[in-house]
Design a protein around this motif. Sequence first.
Motif, PDB file in Angstrom:
ATOM      1  N   SER A 216      -2.850   4.084  -1.341  1.00  0.00           N
ATOM      2  CA  SER A 216      -3.416   5.306  -1.912  1.00  0.00           C
ATOM      3  C   SER A 216      -3.432   5.219  -3.437  1.00  0.00           C
ATOM      4  O   SER A 216      -2.651   4.464  -4.039  1.00  0.00           O
ATOM      5  CB  SER A 216      -2.589   6.516  -1.485  1.00  0.00           C
ATOM      6  N   PRO A 217      -4.298   5.978  -4.080  1.00  0.00           N
ATOM      7  CA  PRO A 217      -4.320   5.981  -5.547  1.00  0.00           C
ATOM      8  C   PRO A 217      -2.980   6.399  -6.146  1.00  0.00           C
ATOM      9  O   PRO A 217      -2.633   5.974  -7.248  1.00  0.00           O
ATOM     10  CB  PRO A 217      -5.420   7.004  -5.878  1.00  0.00           C
ATOM     11  N   GLN A 218      -2.229   7.218  -5.421  1.00  0.00           N
ATOM     12  CA  GLN A 218      -0.924   7.652  -5.911  1.00  0.00           C
ATOM     13  C   GLN A 218       0.068   6.485  -5.906  1.00  0.00           C
ATOM     14  O   GLN A 218       0.909   6.360  -6.785  1.00  0.00           O
ATOM     15  CB  GLN A 218      -0.377   8.796  -5.044  1.00  0.00           C
TER      16      GLN A 218
ATOM     17  N   GLN B 104      -0.920   3.150  -5.775  1.00  0.00           N
ATOM     18  CA  GLN B 104      -1.499   2.036  -6.537  1.00  0.00           C
ATOM     19  C   GLN B 104      -2.250   2.599  -7.750  1.00  0.00           C
ATOM     20  O   GLN B 104      -3.472   2.643  -7.782  1.00  0.00           O
ATOM     21  CB  GLN B 104      -2.433   1.209  -5.645  1.00  0.00           C
ATOM     22  N   THR B 105      -1.495   3.031  -8.733  1.00  0.00           N
ATOM     23  CA  THR B 105      -2.098   3.675  -9.909  1.00  0.00           C
ATOM     24  C   THR B 105      -2.993   2.733 -10.701  1.00  0.00           C
ATOM     25  O   THR B 105      -3.858   3.183 -11.459  1.00  0.00           O
ATOM     26  CB  THR B 105      -1.005   4.246 -10.827  1.00  0.00           C
TER      27      THR B 105
ATOM     28  N   LEU C 140      -5.392   1.146  -9.669  1.00  0.00           N
ATOM     29  CA  LEU C 140      -6.788   1.285  -9.232  1.00  0.00           C
ATOM     30  C   LEU C 140      -7.620   2.090 -10.221  1.00  0.00           C
ATOM     31  O   LEU C 140      -8.829   1.905 -10.309  1.00  0.00           O
ATOM     32  CB  LEU C 140      -6.842   1.945  -7.852  1.00  0.00           C
ATOM     33  N   ALA C 141      -6.956   2.990 -10.948  1.00  0.00           N
ATOM     34  CA  ALA C 141      -7.663   3.809 -11.938  1.00  0.00           C
ATOM     35  C   ALA C 141      -7.307   3.419 -13.366  1.00  0.00           C
ATOM     36  O   ALA C 141      -7.706   4.107 -14.313  1.00  0.00           O
ATOM     37  CB  ALA C 141      -7.342   5.296 -11.718  1.00  0.00           C
TER      38      ALA C 141
ATOM     39  N   VAL D 133     -12.902   1.124  -5.500  1.00  0.00           N
ATOM     40  CA  VAL D 133     -12.504   1.307  -6.891  1.00  0.00           C
ATOM     41  C   VAL D 133     -13.487   2.308  -7.471  1.00  0.00           C
ATOM     42  O   VAL D 133     -14.706   2.097  -7.409  1.00  0.00           O
ATOM     43  CB  VAL D 133     -12.552  -0.010  -7.683  1.00  0.00           C
TER      44      VAL D 133
ATOM     45  N   LYS E 291     -16.345   9.526 -10.765  1.00  0.00           N
ATOM     46  CA  LYS E 291     -15.869   9.360  -9.386  1.00  0.00           C
ATOM     47  C   LYS E 291     -16.809   8.523  -8.532  1.00  0.00           C
ATOM     48  O   LYS E 291     -16.663   8.481  -7.310  1.00  0.00           O
ATOM     49  CB  LYS E 291     -15.640  10.723  -8.715  1.00  0.00           C
TER      50      LYS E 291
END
Length: 199
Positions: A40-42, A44-45, A47-48, A176, A182
């Motif tokens: 999740s983006p949370q 795997q920070t 990713l952003a 990504v 977004k």
Amino acid sequence: MTHTRYWVAGCAISLLCAGTLSMASAADPALEGAVRMAVSPQAQTWLADPAVVAAVKSQNARNAGIAQSKIDEMDNRWKAAAKAGGVNPAFDEVSSNAVSKQLKQVVAGSGGKIVEILLMDDHGLNVGQTAGTSDFWQGDEPKWQKVFTGNADLYMTDPEKDDKTGAMLTEASVPVLDPAGKQKIGVAMIVLDTAKLAR
């Protein structure tokens, strides 16, 4: 195809968490949930991370309008070099770039949970990677197609035993996104050690 061989038995589509999950098998809901949490983006920070996003966007811009024949040419050169086991300048360029170094730090800091990361652009071409790959273009493979051109917000394979370590590994591919708009700009494939995931 990554350095570890994966065999995908089939594909099932299901709706999950307001997104679409595409995977080889839905036989283990606990594993499915653990993988989703792990990528999740949370969790795997990176990713952003601006540097990761910039690397993907920069390659997208360089390859805008690229012909499939050119992609095939680059891919074939990469495959030939990988098969010969000799010098592969294209691989060396990708694997030693700044974003690959950043991704290797992510892998190193994961406590063994993440085994490998492959970052792809909007054509399925490698942007950054932490391990060897037999090809440069992933656009003809489910890990890119299901996520980028399909509707899946996660594509994962059935776990398979790694020949070298004996660990049960699964590939999990996620989009990504450009944080600003977004929109989907690429795909990240994260290889996970399933024994190290919280269930």
